[in-house]
Enzyme design. Structure first.
Site, mmCIF file in Angstrom:
data_model
loop_
_atom_site.group_PDB
_atom_site.id
_atom_site.type_symbol
_atom_site.label_atom_id
_atom_site.label_comp_id
_atom_site.label_asym_id
_atom_site.label_seq_id
_atom_site.Cartn_x
_atom_site.Cartn_y
_atom_site.Cartn_z
ATOM 1 N N LEU A 1 0.197 1.617 7.589
ATOM 2 C CA LEU A 1 -0.163 0.849 6.386
ATOM 3 C C LEU A 1 -1.060 -0.345 6.708
ATOM 4 O O LEU A 1 -0.858 -1.036 7.708
ATOM 5 C CB LEU A 1 1.111 0.367 5.681
ATOM 6 N N SER B 1 -6.691 3.832 8.059
ATOM 7 C CA SER B 1 -5.792 3.985 9.210
ATOM 8 C C SER B 1 -6.590 4.437 10.433
ATOM 9 O O SER B 1 -6.227 4.145 11.565
ATOM 10 C CB SER B 1 -4.699 4.995 8.887
ATOM 11 N N HIS C 1 -3.442 0.012 1.476
ATOM 12 C CA HIS C 1 -2.171 0.546 0.961
ATOM 13 C C HIS C 1 -1.394 -0.539 0.219
ATOM 14 O O HIS C 1 -0.825 -0.304 -0.844
ATOM 15 C CB HIS C 1 -1.292 1.036 2.119
HETATM 16 P P1 AMP Z 1 -3.677 7.469 3.241
HETATM 17 O O1 AMP Z 1 -2.499 6.828 3.917
HETATM 18 O O2 AMP Z 1 -4.958 7.323 3.989
HETATM 19 O O3 AMP Z 1 -3.378 8.874 2.776
HETATM 20 O O4 AMP Z 1 -3.900 6.622 1.911
HETATM 21 C C1 AMP Z 1 -2.866 6.447 0.970
HETATM 22 C C2 AMP Z 1 -3.461 5.833 -0.276
HETATM 23 O O5 AMP Z 1 -4.044 4.574 0.052
HETATM 24 C C3 AMP Z 1 -4.572 6.698 -0.881
HETATM 25 O O6 AMP Z 1 -4.461 6.673 -2.297
HETATM 26 C C4 AMP Z 1 -5.820 6.011 -0.411
HETATM 27 O O7 AMP Z 1 -6.920 6.196 -1.271
HETATM 28 C C5 AMP Z 1 -5.381 4.550 -0.415
HETATM 29 N N1 AMP Z 1 -6.238 3.758 0.466
HETATM 30 C C6 AMP Z 1 -6.543 4.001 1.759
HETATM 31 N N2 AMP Z 1 -7.409 3.078 2.227
HETATM 32 C C7 AMP Z 1 -7.676 2.247 1.197
HETATM 33 C C8 AMP Z 1 -8.499 1.084 1.039
HETATM 34 N N3 AMP Z 1 -9.233 0.608 2.032
HETATM 35 N N4 AMP Z 1 -8.522 0.480 -0.168
HETATM 36 C C9 AMP Z 1 -7.788 0.962 -1.199
HETATM 37 N N5 AMP Z 1 -6.981 2.038 -1.113
HETATM 38 C C10 AMP Z 1 -6.925 2.666 0.068
#
Ligand code: AMP
Length: 301
Positions: free
Chosen positions: A33, A186, A37
């Protein structure tokens, strides 16, 4: 904060919230995270009585040669962050439970999954759509939160929720960036210092091309060429795609002109920087495009 490890406990806990008349917000994540997130968690916290977060690195959205086995896992820090943000329930998914023995049911959002990331990651969105459907069926939240950083994913999720009548309100949040503009991800942890220094050029190129569009450049071909040119100048960025598409359908804009972007346009990039695959995008609203055309014709307000 309750931490559960099985889909059954997760579903039961969510049921508990709902049957007490509380609204439930759900934030699905793959962990590691960061502030991106956390922005989704904060939004859910502000809008809902209870907040559930899932942390699960979903194997079915990774291709055979992709980085599933090296995807960062920081479970303890993630749980600390959830606790600090006032999360009520965390689901730590386990593959043997999420994909039970004999599993054979997939969710495929046909058209929206094909362009952009669908081209070099052909089964990616089938994996995403399937796991998101599974998680939404377990949690049955009132609202679920997704980041615009994964713009195509947010469209895929909206589509499947509508098509499958899941009755969940999908909420989206702006991309959270590092001070130098790099979209938080991440995967940024895996950038070498050199690649980390190069990576912010992706957002700079996106913003430069957005400015070109708002300055009156209407040709999609020209905008794409400018985008690719900026990404490739200086080296260190291997472009996977550099696209300008209709922001709702992800189809080509009619006549190759931004003026026909009735739903707005998305400028989207995927690139490999030091071997790490990064994505980013910026949006141009249909109103902004109209305004730019008016200005270009000398009809500014
Ligand atoms: P992930 O853990 O990469 O699957 O992301 C989980 C959620 O967090 C998804 O809805 C992503 O679009 C969102 N997310 C990831 N990086 C960002 C960011 N830099 N800004 C906003 N939301 C993000």
């Amino acid at each position: 904060m309750r931490v559960v490890r099985t889909s059954k406990e997760f579903a039961l806990s969510c049921d508990g919230f709902r049957s007490s008349g509380l609204t439930l917000g759900f934030v699905p994540t793959m962990g590691a995270l960061h502030e991106g997130h956390l922005s989704l968690i904060r939004k859910a916290r502000a809008e809902c009585d209870r907040v559930a977060v899932s942390i699960y690195v979903n194997p079915t959205q990774f291709g055979p040669s992709e980085d599933f086995s090296s995807y960062p896992v920081t479970s303890e820090a993630d749980l600390d962050a959830c606790l600090r943000e006032g999360v009520d329930l965390v689901f730590l998914g386990q593959t043997s439970d999420v994909y039970p023995e004999g599993f054979q049911t997939w969710v495929s959002v046909e058209k929206l999954s094909k362009p952009l990331c669908g081209r070099d990651r052909p089964d990616h969105f089938r994996g995403v759509a399937t796991v998101v459907t599974q998680l939404l069926c377990m949690a049955r939240p009132h609202r679920a939160y997704f980041g615009l950083k994964d713009y195509q994913q947010s469209l895929v999720v909206r589509r499947l929720v509508e098509d499958l009548h899941l009755g969940v309100e999908i909420r989206t949040s702006e991309t959270v960036r590092e001070p130098d503009g790099l979209a938080m991800s991440s995967r940024n942890r895996r950038l070498s210092p050199e690649a980390r220094a190069t990576a912010p050029r992706i957002y700079r190129a996106l913003e430069a091309v957005r400015a070109l569009a708002l300055g009156g450049e209407k040709s999609v071909e020209e905008l794409r060429r400018a985008l690719r040119g900026r990404l490739e100048a200086g080296g260190g960025i291997e472009v996977i795609y550099a696209e300008v598409l209709d922001a709702r359908s992800l189809e080509e804009l009619p006549g190759g002109s931004l003026e026909n972007a009735e739903n707005g346009a998305v400028i989207a990039v995927a690139a490999r920087v030091g071997g790490v695959r990064l994505i980013d995008n910026v949006l141009i609203g249909s109103e902004e495009i109209l305004e730019a055309s008016r200005r270009a014709r000398g009809e500014g307000r």
